[in-house]
Design a protein around this motif. Sequence first.
Motif, PDB file in Angstrom:
ATOM      1  N   GLN A  13       0.809  -1.215   0.000  1.00 18.84           N
ATOM      2  CA  GLN A  13       0.000   0.000   0.000  1.00 18.84           C
ATOM      3  C   GLN A  13       0.849   1.275   0.000  1.00 18.84           C
ATOM      4  N   LEU A  14       2.151   1.124  -0.027  1.00 18.84           N
ATOM      5  CA  LEU A  14       3.047   2.269   0.119  1.00 18.84           C
ATOM      6  C   LEU A  14       2.859   3.307  -0.975  1.00 18.84           C
ATOM      7  N   TRP A  15       2.474   2.887  -2.169  1.00 21.84           N
ATOM      8  CA  TRP A  15       2.327   3.828  -3.285  1.00 21.84           C
ATOM      9  C   TRP A  15       1.352   4.963  -2.942  1.00 21.84           C
ATOM     10  N   VAL A  16       0.323   4.642  -2.155  1.00 21.97           N
ATOM     11  CA  VAL A  16      -0.649   5.667  -1.765  1.00 21.97           C
ATOM     12  C   VAL A  16       0.029   6.772  -0.968  1.00 21.97           C
ATOM     13  N   PHE A  17       0.950   6.377  -0.101  1.00 24.54           N
ATOM     14  CA  PHE A  17       1.574   7.319   0.821  1.00 24.54           C
ATOM     15  C   PHE A  17       2.834   7.955   0.248  1.00 24.54           C
ATOM     16  N   ILE A  18       3.098   7.639  -0.997  1.00 24.64           N
ATOM     17  CA  ILE A  18       4.116   8.373  -1.761  1.00 24.64           C
ATOM     18  C   ILE A  18       3.416   9.352  -2.702  1.00 24.64           C
ATOM     19  N   LEU A  19       2.478   8.839  -3.498  1.00 25.71           N
ATOM     20  CA  LEU A  19       1.839   9.667  -4.518  1.00 25.71           C
ATOM     21  C   LEU A  19       0.913  10.734  -3.939  1.00 25.71           C
ATOM     22  N   ALA A  20       0.078  10.369  -2.975  1.00 30.94           N
ATOM     23  CA  ALA A  20      -0.899  11.337  -2.453  1.00 30.94           C
ATOM     24  C   ALA A  20      -0.232  12.524  -1.745  1.00 30.94           C
ATOM     25  N   PRO A  21       0.726  12.297  -0.838  1.00 29.04           N
ATOM     26  CA  PRO A  21       1.402  13.453  -0.237  1.00 29.04           C
ATOM     27  C   PRO A  21       2.165  14.300  -1.252  1.00 29.04           C
ATOM     28  N   LEU A  22       2.799  13.668  -2.228  1.00 28.89           N
ATOM     29  CA  LEU A  22       3.508  14.442  -3.245  1.00 28.89           C
ATOM     30  C   LEU A  22       2.536  15.299  -4.050  1.00 28.89           C
ATOM     31  N   ALA A  23       1.352  14.759  -4.326  1.00 24.72           N
ATOM     32  CA  ALA A  23       0.340  15.538  -5.050  1.00 24.72           C
ATOM     33  C   ALA A  23      -0.106  16.734  -4.218  1.00 24.72           C
ATOM     34  N   GLY A  24      -0.314  16.519  -2.926  1.00 27.36           N
ATOM     35  CA  GLY A  24      -0.707  17.614  -2.052  1.00 27.36           C
ATOM     36  C   GLY A  24       0.374  18.669  -1.929  1.00 27.36           C
ATOM     37  N   GLY A  25       1.634  18.239  -1.825  1.00 27.06           N
ATOM     38  CA  GLY A  25       2.742  19.177  -1.751  1.00 27.06           C
ATOM     39  C   GLY A  25       2.920  19.957  -3.033  1.00 27.06           C
ATOM     40  N   LEU A  26       2.760  19.276  -4.166  1.00 24.91           N
ATOM     41  CA  LEU A  26       2.847  19.930  -5.467  1.00 24.91           C
ATOM     42  C   LEU A  26       1.781  21.008  -5.600  1.00 24.91           C
ATOM     43  N   LEU A  27       0.560  20.686  -5.228  1.00 28.36           N
ATOM     44  CA  LEU A  27      -0.539  21.648  -5.326  1.00 28.36           C
ATOM     45  C   LEU A  27      -0.299  22.859  -4.418  1.00 28.36           C
ATOM     46  N   ALA A  28       0.181  22.611  -3.206  1.00 28.07           N
ATOM     47  CA  ALA A  28       0.466  23.712  -2.282  1.00 28.07           C
ATOM     48  C   ALA A  28       1.547  24.630  -2.838  1.00 28.07           C
ATOM     49  N   GLY A  29       2.579  24.028  -3.452  1.00 29.52           N
ATOM     50  CA  GLY A  29       3.639  24.826  -4.046  1.00 29.52           C
ATOM     51  C   GLY A  29       3.149  25.659  -5.212  1.00 29.52           C
ATOM     52  N   MET A  30       2.274  25.085  -6.028  1.00 34.71           N
ATOM     53  CA  MET A  30       1.728  25.807  -7.181  1.00 34.71           C
ATOM     54  C   MET A  30       0.875  26.985  -6.734  1.00 34.71           C
ATOM     55  N   VAL A  31       0.026  26.758  -5.734  1.00 31.73           N
ATOM     56  CA  VAL A  31      -0.852  27.819  -5.241  1.00 31.73           C
ATOM     57  C   VAL A  31      -0.017  28.947  -4.630  1.00 31.73           C
ATOM     58  N   ASN A  32       1.036  28.579  -3.936  1.00 33.50           N
ATOM     59  CA  ASN A  32       1.931  29.594  -3.368  1.00 33.50           C
ATOM     60  C   ASN A  32       2.678  30.336  -4.453  1.00 33.50           C
ATOM     61  N   ARG A  33       3.106  29.627  -5.476  1.00 32.09           N
ATOM     62  CA  ARG A  33       3.893  30.234  -6.558  1.00 32.09           C
ATOM     63  C   ARG A  33       3.109  31.315  -7.290  1.00 32.09           C
ATOM     64  N   ILE A  34       1.815  31.102  -7.474  1.00 34.50           N
ATOM     65  CA  ILE A  34       1.008  32.098  -8.186  1.00 34.50           C
ATOM     66  C   ILE A  34       0.529  33.214  -7.249  1.00 34.50           C
ATOM     67  N   GLY A  35       0.853  33.108  -5.969  1.00 40.98           N
ATOM     68  CA  GLY A  35       0.612  34.198  -5.053  1.00 40.98           C
ATOM     69  C   GLY A  35      -0.637  34.130  -4.208  1.00 40.98           C
ATOM     70  N   LEU A  36      -1.434  33.071  -4.337  1.00 44.22           N
ATOM     71  CA  LEU A  36      -2.690  32.999  -3.600  1.00 44.22           C
ATOM     72  C   LEU A  36      -2.492  32.794  -2.100  1.00 44.22           C
ATOM     73  N   THR A  37      -1.377  32.186  -1.710  1.00 43.06           N
ATOM     74  CA  THR A  37      -1.121  31.959  -0.291  1.00 43.06           C
ATOM     75  C   THR A  37       0.198  32.580   0.142  1.00 43.06           C
ATOM     76  N   ARG A  38       0.629  33.603  -0.575  1.00 41.95           N
ATOM     77  CA  ARG A  38       1.895  34.271  -0.266  1.00 41.95           C
ATOM     78  C   ARG A  38       1.615  35.702   0.171  1.00 41.95           C
ATOM     79  N   ALA A  39       2.294  36.151   1.210  1.00 42.28           N
ATOM     80  CA  ALA A  39       2.020  37.483   1.757  1.00 42.28           C
ATOM     81  C   ALA A  39       2.566  38.608   0.893  1.00 42.28           C
ATOM     82  N   ASP A  40       3.652  38.367   0.170  1.00 40.21           N
ATOM     83  CA  ASP A  40       4.251  39.452  -0.622  1.00 40.21           C
ATOM     84  C   ASP A  40       3.578  39.591  -1.981  1.00 40.21           C
TER      85      ASP A  40
END
Length: 228
Positions: free
Chosen positions: A201-228
């Motif tokens: 079952q390890l694939w779930v706990f590799i792919l799902a967290p990486l997907a969540g981290g990727l999405l968080a990074g993208m949202v931050n990169r475009i400025g939606l969750t960045r203070a500056d």
Amino acid sequence: MPRTFSAELIGTFILVFFGCGAAVIAGADGTSGVGLTGIALAFGLSIVAAAYGLGAISGAHLNPAVSLGVLVAGRMTPAAFVTYVIAQVIGALAAATVLWLIASGSAGWTGGLGTNGYGPGYLGEYSLTSALTFEVVMTFLFVTVILGATGPGASAGFAGLAIGLTLTAIHLVGIKVTGVSVNPARSIGPALLEGGRALSQLWVFILAPLAGGLLAGMVNRIGLTRAD
């Protein structure tokens, strides 16, 4: 870079050993052990300890999903990302190995190492869909908090506490769902030693967290969750 590598390795060791150790050694039985709340606190407090003890060296990512979010947000290089992930996985495996050496000395040990899972026979017996949803969403929220707490405009000196408390809250909500990964390294180390269902079952706990981290990074990169 050697200091960064060692900081991520040691920091991830702290996270996995304290967190999984609370589950395996201290116990999830609320009548004779620390209970689920104690396990949640162990994971959160380990992040606080690593963040304040080692954060000045590497930022204390301790998690490939966090490093991926930082990379996508434009705050680290691809070469550094690879170095961080290698150190994190080695640290998690080392912690799982030490935990195995200790736990195997108990006559009452059942062979578990605090691995993540889902489905029949695992804690709350949640479905694959539930597990994937939980891990993606919670990792997104976790990495979003980390990027905000360590980014421009954040209150200096409080990042470690904010991150540790967030991880504690995630565990309080979700231990029954998947045991809470939100961190591929945390899942890889124990699963490699425990094998069996945890490894399948390890694939779930590799792919799902990486997907969540990727999405968080993208949202931050475009400025939606960045203070500056």
